[in-house]
Design a protein around this motif. Structure first.
Motif, mmCIF file in Angstrom:
data_model
loop_
_atom_site.group_PDB
_atom_site.id
_atom_site.type_symbol
_atom_site.label_atom_id
_atom_site.label_comp_id
_atom_site.label_asym_id
_atom_site.label_seq_id
_atom_site.Cartn_x
_atom_site.Cartn_y
_atom_site.Cartn_z
ATOM 1 N N LYS A 36 6.954 43.677 56.135
ATOM 2 C CA LYS A 36 8.376 43.846 55.853
ATOM 3 C C LYS A 36 8.765 42.887 54.732
ATOM 4 O O LYS A 36 8.685 41.669 54.875
ATOM 5 C CB LYS A 36 9.196 43.568 57.110
ATOM 6 C CG LYS A 36 8.913 44.536 58.256
ATOM 7 C CD LYS A 36 9.743 44.195 59.482
ATOM 8 C CE LYS A 36 9.449 45.165 60.616
ATOM 9 N NZ LYS A 36 10.209 44.843 61.854
ATOM 10 N N THR A 37 9.179 43.455 53.623
ATOM 11 C CA THR A 37 9.446 42.662 52.418
ATOM 12 C C THR A 37 10.429 41.511 52.639
ATOM 13 O O THR A 37 10.121 40.364 52.286
ATOM 14 C CB THR A 37 9.951 43.566 51.283
ATOM 15 O OG1 THR A 37 8.942 44.543 50.985
ATOM 16 C CG2 THR A 37 10.251 42.748 50.030
ATOM 17 N N PRO A 38 11.614 41.724 53.211
ATOM 18 C CA PRO A 38 12.567 40.615 53.382
ATOM 19 C C PRO A 38 12.009 39.496 54.264
ATOM 20 O O PRO A 38 12.216 38.312 53.963
ATOM 21 C CB PRO A 38 13.779 41.279 54.036
ATOM 22 C CG PRO A 38 13.650 42.728 53.723
ATOM 23 C CD PRO A 38 12.186 42.998 53.709
ATOM 24 N N VAL A 39 11.310 39.869 55.341
ATOM 25 C CA VAL A 39 10.755 38.864 56.256
ATOM 26 C C VAL A 39 9.679 38.047 55.570
ATOM 27 O O VAL A 39 9.674 36.807 55.624
ATOM 28 C CB VAL A 39 10.178 39.546 57.520
ATOM 29 C CG1 VAL A 39 9.504 38.504 58.408
ATOM 30 C CG2 VAL A 39 11.273 40.265 58.286
ATOM 31 N N ALA A 40 8.754 38.731 54.906
ATOM 32 C CA ALA A 40 7.648 38.036 54.231
ATOM 33 C C ALA A 40 8.159 37.137 53.109
ATOM 34 O O ALA A 40 7.663 36.018 52.912
ATOM 35 C CB ALA A 40 6.643 39.049 53.696
ATOM 36 N N ALA A 67 4.348 35.323 64.595
ATOM 37 C CA ALA A 67 5.584 35.531 65.350
ATOM 38 C C ALA A 67 6.312 36.803 64.918
ATOM 39 O O ALA A 67 6.944 37.474 65.734
ATOM 40 C CB ALA A 67 6.503 34.325 65.194
ATOM 41 N N THR A 68 6.236 37.127 63.620
ATOM 42 C CA THR A 68 6.934 38.303 63.094
ATOM 43 C C THR A 68 6.036 39.525 62.980
ATOM 44 O O THR A 68 6.484 40.584 62.515
ATOM 45 C CB THR A 68 7.538 37.986 61.709
ATOM 46 O OG1 THR A 68 6.484 37.521 60.831
ATOM 47 C CG2 THR A 68 8.610 36.917 61.813
ATOM 48 N N LYS A 69 4.752 39.366 63.375
ATOM 49 C CA LYS A 69 3.793 40.486 63.385
ATOM 50 C C LYS A 69 3.718 41.191 62.037
ATOM 51 O O LYS A 69 3.843 42.432 61.936
ATOM 52 C CB LYS A 69 4.152 41.478 64.495
ATOM 53 C CG LYS A 69 4.208 40.843 65.880
ATOM 54 C CD LYS A 69 4.442 41.885 66.956
ATOM 55 C CE LYS A 69 4.628 41.237 68.332
ATOM 56 N NZ LYS A 69 3.519 40.355 68.714
ATOM 57 N N GLN A 70 3.475 40.428 60.994
ATOM 58 C CA GLN A 70 3.410 40.983 59.636
ATOM 59 C C GLN A 70 2.051 41.553 59.271
ATOM 60 O O GLN A 70 1.939 42.349 58.333
ATOM 61 C CB GLN A 70 3.795 39.895 58.620
ATOM 62 C CG GLN A 70 5.230 39.439 58.687
ATOM 63 C CD GLN A 70 6.192 40.559 58.365
ATOM 64 O OE1 GLN A 70 6.214 41.086 57.264
ATOM 65 N NE2 GLN A 70 6.975 40.978 59.358
ATOM 66 N N LEU A 71 1.008 41.137 59.957
ATOM 67 C CA LEU A 71 -0.348 41.561 59.595
ATOM 68 C C LEU A 71 -0.856 42.646 60.533
ATOM 69 O O LEU A 71 -0.588 42.623 61.739
ATOM 70 C CB LEU A 71 -1.302 40.369 59.625
ATOM 71 C CG LEU A 71 -0.950 39.190 58.710
ATOM 72 C CD1 LEU A 71 -2.002 38.110 58.817
ATOM 73 C CD2 LEU A 71 -0.787 39.642 57.265
ATOM 74 N N VAL A 240 2.081 41.709 51.940
ATOM 75 C CA VAL A 240 2.525 40.416 52.465
ATOM 76 C C VAL A 240 2.207 39.297 51.481
ATOM 77 O O VAL A 240 3.045 38.423 51.219
ATOM 78 C CB VAL A 240 1.876 40.126 53.831
ATOM 79 C CG1 VAL A 240 2.221 38.711 54.295
ATOM 80 C CG2 VAL A 240 2.347 41.144 54.863
ATOM 81 N N SER A 241 1.003 39.309 50.918
ATOM 82 C CA SER A 241 0.613 38.246 49.983
ATOM 83 C C SER A 241 1.501 38.257 48.746
ATOM 84 O O SER A 241 1.890 37.207 48.230
ATOM 85 C CB SER A 241 -0.856 38.401 49.576
ATOM 86 O OG SER A 241 -1.040 39.499 48.702
ATOM 87 N N LEU A 242 1.841 39.461 48.254
ATOM 88 C CA LEU A 242 2.697 39.566 47.071
ATOM 89 C C LEU A 242 4.096 39.029 47.358
ATOM 90 O O LEU A 242 4.683 38.323 46.519
ATOM 91 C CB LEU A 242 2.776 41.023 46.616
ATOM 92 C CG LEU A 242 3.591 41.292 45.351
ATOM 93 C CD1 LEU A 242 3.000 40.549 44.162
ATOM 94 C CD2 LEU A 242 3.647 42.805 45.066
#
Length: 305
Positions: A36-40, A67-71, A240-242
């Protein structure tokens, strides 16, 4: 001459990494993966802002991403962090090396020692009992933090010599090189270089700001090479890395300006807090007992922040 050579090396290594990174991102531009762009981007800004003040970004990012389950998969974590922070830390190093007045031989010697420690000592140190080393380092950092607080309060007079020097000579330079070599080696088992380097600079009487180009320069020389390997293998979360990188660059530009202009006494207290925080973190890790390697430990082994 030495400073320009270091800056040139940082540019070359960063460009080397970016060639592979940009090419890989372009190839997968239609499917950058989960995130999720805003979260990352929010995570990237926060952790890189704190990183500039000496609180390593890897452990905090690991916690926030989980915690935000981004991966989509845990195995992507090390590569994601290396790829995301290679450029922000290079910018940190470039700014601090350019803005902070450090005797060139001291700067080069300490950065080279840390890199050599990670490359050479990294073959030996991982065989040591990791948690005992972390516990010992944590206790040492806590003791030093107490001493630093005592000095700031005027209760201890024997530490350092005013903390105004910008370079080291003789036995002090030799001792600093040996210690930074050890700190570089310890990065391979999860002991970040930031806090120990801050302590070393303080105890040897150097201006506290000297720690920043040394810390950032060391990581800027290590991370692009490690990050490139993950990019080639495709073992990282592209989106996420970007996001982390983009927001991190903005955070670094803001935070480095604050550190460079910060009053010396305030900066010393900030460093004391960082050392105290890191000491507590290492003591907690060391007291957990033998457990399987966790994600944050794996991340540090790869890049050492």
């Amino acid at each position: 001459m030495v400073v320009n050579a270091l800056l040139g090396l940082i540019v070359i290594l960063s460009t080397y990494f970016l060639v592979f990174y940009v090419r890989d991102m372009w190839r997968h531009r239609h499917n950058l993966g989960k995130g999720k762009t805003p979260v990352a981007m929010g995570i990237g800004f926060i952790v890189d802002f704190l990183d500039v003040f000496g609180i390593g970004s890897f452990a905090t990012t690991t916690m926030l991403l989980n915690a935000t389950k981004q991966l989509s998969h845990d195995r992507l974590l090390p590569g994601t962090l290396n790829a995301a922070f290679a450029i922000p830390v290079a910018i940190e190093a470039f700014i601090f090396i350019s803005a902070v007045n450090v005797e060139p031989i001291t700067l080069f010697s300490l950065i080279f020692a840390a890199v050599a420690g990670a490359a050479i000592g990294g073959r030996i140190v991982p065989r040591l009992p990791e948690q005992k080393v972390q516990l010992g380092l944590g206790i040492a950092l806590l003791i030093t933090a107490v001493l630093m607080i005592g000095k700031q309060a005027g209760l201890i007079a024997f530490l350092s010599s005013g903390n105004t020097a910008i370079g080291l000579v003789g036995w002090k330079l030799g001792a600093a090189v040996v210690m930074n070599f050890i700190f570089g080696a310890l990065m391979t088992i999860g002991c970040g270089l930031y806090a120990p380097c801050m302590v070393m600079v303080f105890l040897l009487g150097l201006n506290p700001t000297v720690a920043f180009p040394v810390m950032m320069g060391s990581c800027a020389a290590l991370m692009p090479v490690a990050a490139k390997e993950f990019v080639i293998a495709g073992d990282y979360a592209r989106k996420v890395s970007l996001c982390l990188m983009t927001a991190g660059i903005v955070a670094v530009l803001i935070a480095t300006n604050l550190v460079v202009q910060m009053d010396l006494s305030v900066l010393t207290m900030v460093i004391t807090v960082v050392v105290l925080y890191t000491g507590i973190m290492y003591v907690r890790r060391g007291m957990r007992g033998l457990q399987p390697v966790k994600h944050d430990d794996t991340v540090h082994v790869v890049a050492g922040k």
